[in-house]
Design an enzyme around this catalytic site. Structure first.
Site, PDB file in Angstrom:
ATOM      1  N   TYR A 183      47.450  84.653  15.299  1.00 36.87           N
ATOM      2  CA  TYR A 183      47.455  83.185  15.287  1.00 36.87           C
ATOM      3  C   TYR A 183      46.090  82.745  14.770  1.00 36.87           C
ATOM      4  CZ  TYR A 183      51.726  83.293  18.044  1.00 36.87           C
ATOM      5  OH  TYR A 183      53.025  83.507  18.462  1.00 36.87           O
TER       6      TYR A 183
ATOM      7  N   SER B 247      45.439  53.204  26.705  1.00 32.95           N
ATOM      8  CA  SER B 247      45.680  54.453  27.426  1.00 32.95           C
ATOM      9  C   SER B 247      44.576  55.456  27.119  1.00 32.95           C
ATOM     10  CB  SER B 247      47.035  55.053  27.025  1.00 32.95           C
ATOM     11  OG  SER B 247      47.220  56.321  27.624  1.00 32.95           O
TER      12      SER B 247
ATOM     13  N   HIS C 248      60.120  74.647  13.923  1.00 32.68           N
ATOM     14  CA  HIS C 248      59.413  74.590  15.212  1.00 32.68           C
ATOM     15  C   HIS C 248      59.648  75.900  15.973  1.00 32.68           C
ATOM     16  CE1 HIS C 248      59.018  70.074  15.190  1.00 32.68           C
ATOM     17  NE2 HIS C 248      60.049  70.205  14.371  1.00 32.68           N
TER      18      HIS C 248
ATOM     19  N   GLU D 187      64.424  76.067  15.350  1.00 33.30           N
ATOM     20  CA  GLU D 187      63.617  76.501  16.495  1.00 33.30           C
ATOM     21  C   GLU D 187      63.575  78.025  16.423  1.00 33.30           C
ATOM     22  OE1 GLU D 187      62.012  74.629  18.500  1.00 33.30           O
ATOM     23  OE2 GLU D 187      62.973  72.661  18.482  1.00 33.30           O
TER      24      GLU D 187
END
Length: 339
Positions: free
Chosen positions: A74, A165, A226, A302
């Site tokens: 990664y 926020s 994804h 996915e």
């Protein structure tokens, strides 16, 4: 259920009755969660006892060799960009960087590339490139990706500020201007499924949408990739319904997942509208491409796995995942009808 005010991280979201969900919970909250689950008669299984430990061991030790880029790790964003540029420089007759996507909220360039280095050597690759151009964007959410290495490894949103926020970011796959703010989204900026202050509020989403809209007359297909759950998904995401072109989308999808399964690893995928086979998510890129641009072959994937590792897939599965996914994409490309 009274008492369900825990701060839980849903890795997969509730969808239908009798369908399981994957939840990450802190060690501090775990005893309370198990008490509530047992009280309500909900059966559960511990898939990953120590998520942090798994994350710390997901990458192999960095290689000391002279190789500049390791496809089995990664990698950080800068290393990925450097490798892209190196590949393009080495294959200038076959590839070029696409820079029309501009910069992210944190001022990082977003690159895509038109490239296939086996062109002319691998017949299946040559055929798919002869059939159509391929634009590949390795990292859409560049700010969020970099933050997974420097802040929160589980981060999935952008990194933009939200007025009123302290919580940052918007889910870029719930920010598209089609059925925006509908099922499967949140109005709370602190939630991972926050849909943003308005459609296309995120500069990354706007720039990609602008590029796609400008090229809409030439678009044949669109894929959004994804992890995780091993699914090959079609519209619709915002409602439990099949699109008009579903029989053709199913035909192509089945060809793709058969090629994936037979690529050497026997990895099994399911096919169908995301709202039916996983959960609803409104304002998604595949729904926008199909519903607004009229791109028939609009898919979302996915990748591995089905929950054993979830978002903490070990690095030794990166190359196998890439190889089987590429086999599926080549098969998909060959199956597409251009008219």
């Amino acid at each position: 259920m009274v008492g369900w005010d825990l701060d839980l991280d849903f890795w997969t979201h509730p969808s239908h009755v009798d369908v399981s969900v994957d939840i990450r919970v802190s060690a501090l909250q775990y005893p309370r969660l198990t008490k509530l689950l047992n009280k309500d008669g909900i059966i559960f299984t511990i898939l990953i006892p120590d998520v942090q430990g798994l994350l710390e061991s997901e990458n192999p030790p960095a290689s000391r060799s002279a190789r500049a880029y390791d496809y089995g790790r990664y990698n950080r964003l800068d290393a990925m960009v450097k490798e892209l540029k190196s590949l393009v420089d080495s294959h200038q007759n076959l590839a070029r960087l696409v820079t029309e996507f501009g910069r992210s909220y944190e001022n990082r360039m977003i690159y895509a590339v038109k490239m296939l280095k086996k062109y002319g050597k691998d017949v299946s690759v040559t055929n798919m490139v002869d059939k159509m151009d391929w634009v590949i964007m390795p990292v859409f959410n560049v700010d969020g990706y970099e933050y997974t290495h420097t802040g929160n490894r589980m981060w999935g949103k952008t990194r933009s500020r939200n007025d009123g926020s302290d919580c940052k970011g918007t889910d870029p796959n719930r920010n598209w201007n089609f059925a925006w703010a509908g099922a499967g989204t949140s109005s709370n900026p602190c939630r991972d499924t926050y849909y943003g202050s308005r459609p296309f509020s995120e500069i990354e989403v706007r720039n990609v949408a602008r590029y796609l809209y400008k090229n809409r007359g030439n678009l044949i297909g669109y894929m959004d990739i994804h992890a995780y759950s091993q699914l090959w998904m079609t519209p619709w995401g915002y409602k439990r319904a099949y699109p008009d072109d579903y029989s053709e989308l199913k035909r192509v999808s089945d060809i793709a997942i058969d090629a994936l399964y037979n690529s050497g690893y026997r990895t099994q995928y399911r096919v169908g509208p995301s709202s039916i086979i996983i959960y609803a998510n409104s304002g998604s890129t595949k729904d926008w491409a199909y519903g607004v641009l009229g791109v028939k072959y609009s898919f979302a994937l996915e990748l591995r796995d089905k929950g054993q590792y979830g978002f903490a897939l070990p690095a030794n599965q990166i190359i196998p995942t890439g190889m089987e996914t590429f086999a599926a994409i080549k098969a998909m490309g060959a199956a597409l009808k251009l008219s």
